[in-house]
Write a protein that holds these residues in place. Structure first.
Motif, PDB file in Angstrom:
ATOM      1  N   THR A  20      58.556  42.914  23.435  1.00 26.71           N
ATOM      2  CA  THR A  20      58.725  42.954  24.888  1.00 26.71           C
ATOM      3  C   THR A  20      59.959  43.754  25.302  1.00 26.71           C
ATOM      4  N   THR A  43      68.573  41.301  31.410  1.00 26.30           N
ATOM      5  CA  THR A  43      68.087  42.050  32.569  1.00 26.30           C
ATOM      6  C   THR A  43      67.624  43.436  32.116  1.00 26.30           C
ATOM      7  N   LYS A  46      62.105  46.236  33.575  1.00 27.48           N
ATOM      8  CA  LYS A  46      60.769  45.662  33.680  1.00 27.48           C
ATOM      9  C   LYS A  46      60.772  44.148  33.900  1.00 27.48           C
ATOM     10  N   GLY A  47      61.941  43.589  34.132  1.00 25.81           N
ATOM     11  CA  GLY A  47      61.993  42.165  34.402  1.00 25.81           C
ATOM     12  C   GLY A  47      63.248  41.521  33.856  1.00 25.81           C
ATOM     13  N   VAL A  48      63.431  40.254  34.245  1.00 25.88           N
ATOM     14  CA  VAL A  48      64.590  39.473  33.807  1.00 25.88           C
ATOM     15  C   VAL A  48      64.087  38.326  32.940  1.00 25.88           C
ATOM     16  N   PHE A  49      64.758  38.116  31.828  1.00 27.07           N
ATOM     17  CA  PHE A  49      64.315  37.132  30.851  1.00 27.07           C
ATOM     18  C   PHE A  49      65.491  36.251  30.423  1.00 27.07           C
ATOM     19  N   GLY A  97      60.597  33.853  30.720  1.00 25.50           N
ATOM     20  CA  GLY A  97      60.846  34.454  32.019  1.00 25.50           C
ATOM     21  C   GLY A  97      62.006  33.739  32.694  1.00 25.50           C
ATOM     22  N   TYR A  98      62.815  34.478  33.427  1.00 23.99           N
ATOM     23  CA  TYR A  98      63.970  33.899  34.112  1.00 23.99           C
ATOM     24  C   TYR A  98      63.514  33.211  35.398  1.00 23.99           C
TER      25      TYR A  98
END
Length: 308
Positions: A20, A43, A46-49, A97-98
């Protein structure tokens, strides 16, 4: 080298092995909390995790990381857990996922509506998919005690003086309905994330099917709720007031205090984190002793055994 001991550059390299995150620019930020793991906000474009990183080389606490992963997925399906994105057990990393929102503190439970929202989240988890494995503090406590004694770890000198009270609770709670539900089992305030009218639950290290009243009693114990707030929590959960249910939750809270004391003793003797685990353990132990010696202990046992 496990991820808890890596510097930022080393951890970033490790995270790059996850499909990912591979090839993505990343900004890492250590998150507060986590006494057996390292939580890192990641961060990316493509997204925050959140990467939950653990040491897989030692396991004195009986944590089953595969179970944690499977039960985190079940909590996601129940609508209360974070999305599970990736899992690399060989690296000691669970990627989630955050969740946006406010991480609760003990004082937040005094705000209007928070206990009701917490009860709704707990109920949703308990009605969700069955978890992998069981959790029972009446079984976990003897295991922790064996670890402490076998390794010569320090524990309160009079700890075993209260074994009879612990056994009396076990006898009373062992009668009647033995239904178990998927439980988090470690709901300190920092594991509640509030986003408007919704509360989500994170961190499933100790998850397993259990008596629902352990969950409620452990919230009372870990979040510093008053007895009136425990009453409110149990009533909101059940949709009606039950003297028996409130007594059973409080007794399970005492069980939690007594059992988690040994968890703290183990961590105090074996964990390299800069944290006062002994003080943490003694806070729970003093609370358990006060309940065992309290003037209403016998009444609680009677109430827990008496149908409403």
């Amino acid at each position: 080298m496990h991820p808890l001991s890596l510097d930022v550059a080393g951890l970033d390299e490790l995270l790059g092995r996850l499909p990912t995150l591979a090839g993505l620019p990343r900004r890492l930020e250590d998150l507060p909390g986590g006494l057996t793991n390292r939580n890192v906000k990641v961060t990316t474009p493509k997204g925050v995790f959140v990467a939950r990183c653990c040491d897989t080389t030692s396991n004195l606490l009986g944590i089953d990381r595969e179970r944690e992963y499977l039960n985190t997925k079940a909590a996601e399906r129940a609508g209360v857990g974070a999305p599970v994105i990736d899992y690399a057990p060989e690296l000691g990393i669970l990627l989630l996922g955050y969740l946006e929102g406010k991480t609760l503190s003990d004082s937040d439970f005094g705000r209007e509506g928070v206990i009701a929202k917490a009860a709704a989240a707990i109920l949703a988890l308990h009605r969700g998919p069955r978890f992998h494995g069981d959790f029972d503090m009446f079984e976990r406590q003897p295991s922790y005690l064996d670890t402490v004694q076998r390794n010569g770890f320090r524990m309160p000198s009079d700890y075993l003086d209260h074994a009879e009270g612990f056994a009396r609770i076990r006898e009373v709670l062992g009668t009647g309905d033995r239904t178990t539900v998927p439980c988090h089992n470690d709901l300190l305030a920092g594991n509640f994330i509030e986003d408007g009218d919704t509360v989500r639950l994170i961190d499933y290290e100790y998850s397993g099917n259990n008596d629902p009243h352990f969950e409620l009693g452990n919230v009372w114990s870990e979040c510093g709720l008053t007895l009136d707030q425990l009453d409110e929590l149990v009533t909101a959960y059940h949709g009606r007031r039950s003297r028996r249910a409130i007594a059973r939750a409080r007794l399970q809270g005492i069980v939690a205090k007594y059992g988690w004391t040994l968890w703290g003793c183990i961590q105090s003797a074996s964990c390299a984190l800069d944290f006062d685990f002994w003080g943490w353990a003694m806070e729970r132990y003093d609370g358990a002793v006060a309940e065992f010696r309290g003037p209403d202990f016998d009444r609680l046992l009677a109430d827990a055994a008496t149908p409403d």
